[in-house]
Every structure is written in C-alpha cells, then in structure tokens.
Write a protein that holds these residues in place. Structure first.
Motif, short mmCIF file in Angstrom:
data_model
loop_
_atom_site.label_atom_id
_atom_site.label_comp_id
_atom_site.label_asym_id
_atom_site.label_seq_id
_atom_site.Cartn_x
_atom_site.Cartn_y
_atom_site.Cartn_z
N ASP A 106 0.83 -1.20 0.00
CA ASP A 106 0.00 0.00 0.00
C ASP A 106 0.86 1.25 0.00
O ASP A 106 2.04 1.21 0.32
N ARG A 107 0.22 2.35 -0.37
CA ARG A 107 0.95 3.63 -0.41
C ARG A 107 1.12 4.17 1.00
O ARG A 107 0.34 3.86 1.90
N HIS A 108 2.13 5.02 1.13
CA HIS A 108 2.38 5.64 2.43
C HIS A 108 2.15 7.15 2.34
O HIS A 108 2.24 7.73 1.27
N LEU A 109 1.87 7.76 3.50
CA LEU A 109 1.60 9.19 3.51
C LEU A 109 2.89 10.00 3.46
O LEU A 109 2.91 11.11 2.93
N GLY A 110 3.95 9.46 4.06
CA GLY A 110 5.22 10.19 4.10
C GLY A 110 5.15 11.43 4.98
O GLY A 110 5.63 12.50 4.61
N ILE A 111 4.49 11.30 6.14
CA ILE A 111 4.39 12.46 7.04
C ILE A 111 4.94 12.06 8.41
O ILE A 111 4.97 10.86 8.75
N PRO A 112 5.36 13.04 9.22
CA PRO A 112 5.88 12.71 10.54
C PRO A 112 4.83 11.96 11.38
O PRO A 112 3.64 12.26 11.30
N GLY A 113 5.29 10.98 12.14
CA GLY A 113 4.41 10.24 13.03
C GLY A 113 3.73 9.05 12.38
O GLY A 113 3.03 8.28 13.04
N GLU A 114 3.98 8.86 11.08
CA GLU A 114 3.25 7.80 10.38
C GLU A 114 3.54 6.41 10.95
O GLU A 114 2.71 5.51 10.84
N SER A 119 -0.94 3.65 14.11
CA SER A 119 -1.08 4.08 12.71
C SER A 119 -0.85 2.84 11.86
O SER A 119 0.21 2.23 11.90
N ARG A 120 -1.86 2.46 11.12
CA ARG A 120 -1.78 1.21 10.36
C ARG A 120 -2.32 1.44 8.95
O ARG A 120 -2.86 2.50 8.65
N SER A 121 -2.19 0.39 8.13
CA SER A 121 -2.73 0.55 6.79
C SER A 121 -4.09 -0.13 6.72
O SER A 121 -4.32 -1.17 7.36
N ALA A 122 -4.98 0.46 5.94
CA ALA A 122 -6.31 -0.14 5.75
C ALA A 122 -6.14 -1.53 5.13
O ALA A 122 -6.92 -2.44 5.42
N ARG A 123 -5.12 -1.68 4.30
CA ARG A 123 -4.89 -2.99 3.66
C ARG A 123 -4.70 -4.07 4.74
O ARG A 123 -5.29 -5.14 4.67
N HIS A 261 -17.64 11.30 10.85
CA HIS A 261 -17.32 12.70 10.55
C HIS A 261 -16.63 12.77 9.19
O HIS A 261 -15.51 12.28 9.05
N LEU A 262 -17.32 13.35 8.23
CA LEU A 262 -16.73 13.51 6.90
C LEU A 262 -15.95 14.81 6.86
O LEU A 262 -16.50 15.87 7.19
N VAL A 263 -14.67 14.73 6.48
CA VAL A 263 -13.85 15.94 6.39
C VAL A 263 -13.29 16.00 4.97
O VAL A 263 -12.65 15.04 4.52
N PHE A 264 -13.54 17.09 4.27
CA PHE A 264 -13.00 17.24 2.92
C PHE A 264 -12.04 18.42 2.86
O PHE A 264 -12.01 19.26 3.77
N TRP A 265 -11.27 18.47 1.78
CA TRP A 265 -10.30 19.55 1.56
C TRP A 265 -9.30 19.66 2.71
O TRP A 265 -8.88 20.74 3.09
N HIS A 266 -8.95 18.50 3.29
CA HIS A 266 -7.92 18.47 4.34
C HIS A 266 -7.04 17.24 4.12
O HIS A 266 -7.51 16.22 3.62
N ARG A 267 -5.80 17.39 4.54
CA ARG A 267 -4.92 16.22 4.53
C ARG A 267 -4.14 16.17 5.83
O ARG A 267 -3.91 17.21 6.46
N PRO A 268 -3.77 14.94 6.24
CA PRO A 268 -3.01 14.86 7.49
C PRO A 268 -1.61 15.44 7.28
O PRO A 268 -0.95 15.09 6.30
#
Ligand code: NAP
Length: 434
Positions: A106-114, A119-123, A261-268
């Motif tokens: 699976d793809r990774h976010l590449g952000i601090p704390g990942e 923190s796990r993958s949906a896969r 809670h649906l959140v759009f136009w945001h990224r971690p």
C-alpha cells in the motif's frame, strides 16, 4: 495432434481466474492451464479484500470456481512466484505466462508520526477482518476515535466495519477472533478525510449510501458545503455522491450511538502522540486556506490511500505496474517480450471493481490466443519434478475443497454459512501433503 498449449497463470484471484475462463472460452479445451497461488486458497481479493458483509459480490466465487472443472486446469497453491519458482522457470515450462499478482502493498503518507503505534494501513486492517493468514492482529481495545485517511471504497469499507453494530456482522464469514475484537471494541467516532472535495471522492455511490445508512450513526461534515457545489457541472457519479451526503445531513439519525465525521479539503500533516498515536493534525488543502488546520483525536489511524504493486524478479516493472500493451508485457524500453502477459491490478493499476477484471481478462486472453500463432512450443521442462526435487509440494484443488468444507462446518456450528480459517497451521493441517 499437437499437445495442448501450456499456460501458467500466476495468481488465483479474480483477474487470474477470469483469464483462465476467457482462455477456455476462446481456445477451447486444447489448452492446459496451471494456476499458481502463494496461498492454498483461490479467489485472491474476492476472498481477502471484498468486505465480509458484501456476500453478494463474494458469490462471484461460484462462477469463478467453474474453471477448475475444465479437464486440463490445475490449481497449484503454496507456490510463490519469486520465492518458490522464478518467472524464468515458468517461461521455460510454459508457452505463455500470465501475471495476475495484483497489488499487494500500500501507499504511504510520508508524514511525521506515520510509524507511531496505532497508525496502520487499511490494507492490513482489511486482511485481518477477512481472515488472511498473514494478517497481523488489529487490537481495538481503547480505540474510541479512528481516523481513516482517503475517501475511496476501501476507506468506506473500513469505516463501515468500525461503525456497524457487531451484531450485524455476526452472520458473516469473519474469523471468531475478529468478531470478538469488534464486539468488545468501543469505537465512537470515525473521521473520513479527503484531500479534495466530496465531488472528487473516489468512492462509488452505492457504497457511500450504505455507509451513510449504517443504523444509528450520526453524520457530520467539515470543510465542504454541498449547497455551494454546482451539481450541474458534475458527472453523474459525483453528483450522486454529493446528493447522498446532503441527504444524510438533512435527515439526522435519531439517537445516534456512533459518529461518522466527513472531512473534505484536508490532509493529514502529522500524526501526533507519545509512544502511540493520539491525534492527527489536519491541514486545509484548498486554494486559499484561511487557517492552519485542526487536530482530531485519534487512537487509530488507517491510511487508505491506495494499493501498490510489488515487482516480480526479472519482470519489467514501472510505476507500480508491469508495462504492457493490452496485456502483452513490454520491456521498459517499450520493446516486445513475447510469451508474457499481465492482467488485473498489476496490468492496469489498483483501480476497478471485481467485475472490471472480466473485460480486462478477455483482452489479455485474446492476446495470448492470437499469439499462439507464432509462440514457440516450449520444451516441456518438467516443473513438477523440479519443484518436488526442491521439496516444494504445491497444494491442490482437493486441499482447497477440504479447507472450504472445514470452513463451512465451522460456520454451521454457529448458524453461519462459513467461518474463515485464518491460522496458517490450521490451513496447512488441511493440506494433504503437509
Ligand atoms: P482509490 O479508489 O484509488 O482511493 C484512494 C483515495 O486515497 C482517494 O480518495 C485519494 O484521493 C486518496 N489519496 C491518495 N493519496 C493520498 C494522500 N497522499 N493523501 C491523502 N489522500 C490520498 O483506492 P482504494 O479505496 O484503495 O480502492 C482501490 C480500488 O478497489 C478502487 O477501484 C475501488 O473502487 C475498489 N474497491 C471497491 C469496493 C467495492 O466495490 N465495494 C471495495 C473496496 C475497493 P485523490 O482522489 O485526491 O487522489
């Protein structure tokens, strides 16, 4: 009469099995097909990816299993291409080799704390609730707030499984340990986070509606306003998605016990926590963000931002896929590589529903059949004896049927159609040659 043409298919998931069916339909019985899989069970993502509460999609397995009734089709389980057998060995033993290995990473976010615990993958989460023998346990004790990153159908699946009353999952084929974990879980809030708007989300409308209609959940929306979206400018599927969200907000559930809670136009931007994930900093992604973002509490973060193919040794690989033209494998420089084919996610990337593989497989199978005109008949390297000499004994269709029957028996005890057997040692006990 010439001996039948020999085809190896690597991967017994929907793409591989639809290809076998298409080959049989297009070339008749004058074909010997060996279908390899690293597991002793066929059906790939149909068995280990389609959500357990989507029984009607799972019933495609009955159709797919028909290929094993053809006279010269074999299932060779417990043989991993790249570990137990190399693509070169397959090329030497078969006239054509079809790679149907999917996208197992699976793809990774590449952000601090990942990499924080929690923190796990949906896969991985999907593999766990689907009873995949390689899945790691996914403890939910202490999880009240879960954040799912991504707004595709996998995100919708994992959010639904977390939000659903476990009693409504008890009729599924989930392993007992998974059901027990879900029963004792106390998830109250699930955030679903999209980096673009609801009109851009990847989920399909029936799947979205099913999530929004989960009994006794409340729905909130942040970052987007359906009323300000120009529906006329949208494609039908995007319009239906926005309308489904608007409808859910207009008719709030009475007495909700859990919240979506649906959140759009945001990224971690960062996963926060000391020794364990505790929150997610979400930053706005719109063209002119008016503020710096906000933190949502999170005991569990599931990244659900797409799957990723894994290369096979010696087989060209580029951008998560095997380069190909309509299924014919190409070298990285675009030149031909006769006798090798790709199908499914490793051919077209990790997109599409189970049914998408049917058309895709027909295309690849047509190339194989057309190429038989010029493909040389391979000297019959005896792969069976080569494997046996190395102590590799493939599991058979009879072994799978024994696993299948044991799962049905396990389910019957609890009044279910089936209960998955998830432990390697239990699966191997049912394999005749173990
Ligand atoms: P997907 O449909 O490709 O969705 C991936 C999601 O992740 C998109 O919302 C994407 O947003 C987002 N994303 C990607 N990179 C990101 C990043 N760095 N940060 C934040 N968000 C990011 O993938 P999927 O959900 O894994 O599903 C794979 C395929 O299986 C799909 O075709 C799906 O329909 C199918 N599937 C179907 C079912 C079903 O029918 N019930 C169930 C499961 C899966 P952007 O659009 O902005 O890139």
């Amino acid at each position: 009469m010439d001996a039948p043409r020999r085809v190896a298919i690597v991967g017994a998931g929907p793409a591989g099995l639809f290809t076998a069916a298409a080959l049989l339909a297009q070339a008749g019985d004058d074909l010997a097909i060996d279908i390899f899989d690293r597991l002793p069970t066929p059906f790939g993502l149909l068995r280990y990816g389609v959500a357990p509460d989507h029984a009607s999609i799972k019933s495609v397995a009955t159709t797919l299993a028909r290929v094993f009734e053809a006279p010269h089709v074999r299932f060779l389980g417990l043989v991993e291409c790249g570990r137990d057998v190399t693509p070169t060995q397959l090329r030497d033993a078969y006239d054509a080799v079809v790679y149907a290995v999917g996208a197992s990473d699976d793809r990774h976010l590449g952000i601090p704390g990942e990499d924080l615990p929690g923190s796990r993958s949906a896969r991985q989460f999907v593999a766990w609730y689907s009873g995949h023998p390689d899945a790691e346990p996914q403890p939910l004790a202490g999880v009240r707030n879960a954040v799912v990153v991504g707004v595709g159908n996998v995100a919708v699946d994992v959010a639904r499984i977390l939000l659903k009353d476990p009693a409504d999952l008890s009729a599924t084929d989930m392993p007992d340990a998974v059901l027990a974990e879900l029963r004792s879980a106390q998830v109250e809030h699930v955030w679903l986070v999209g980096r673009r708007g609801p009109e851009h989300a990847a989920f399909t409308t029936p799947e979205l509606r099913e999530l929004l209609d989960t009994p006794r959940i409340g729905v909130t929306l942040t970052g987007a306003d359906p009323a300000s979206i120009d529906l006329d400018a949208l494609e039908r599927h995007a319009r239906a998605n926005v309308a489904a969200i608007a409808a859910a907000l207009a008719e709030p559930a009475i007495d909700p016990v859990r919240w979506l809670h649906l959140v759009f136009w945001h990224r971690p931007a960062e996963l926060l926590g000391l020794g364990q994930v505790q929150g997610v900093l979400l930053e706005p992604t719109g063209p002119r963000p008016a503020y710096g973002g906000f933190v949502v509490p999170a005991d569990l973060v599931l990244r659900s931002i797409g799957y990723r193919g894994v290369p096979l040794p010696g087989v060209p690989f580029d951008n998560g896929r095997i380069p190909n033209l309509e299924g014919r494998v190409l070298e990285l420089d675009g030149s031909a590589r006769p006798g090798e084919y790709a199908v499914g996610w490793v051919k077209r990337g990790p997109v599409g529903l189970i049914g998408s593989n049917k058309k895709d497989a027909a295309e690849t199978a047509a190339c194989v059949v057309e190429d038989f005109e010029f493909l040389p008949r391979r000297p019959l390297a005896d792969l069976d004896s080569e494997l046996a000499a190395r102590g590799i004994r493939p599991s058979t269709l009879a072994d799978w049927r024994r696993i299948d029957a044991a799962e049905i028996d396990r389910g019957a005890i609890r009044g279910r159609e089936r209960t998955k057997i998830e432990a390697w040692h239990d699966l191997l006990d049912l394999v005749g040659n173990s």
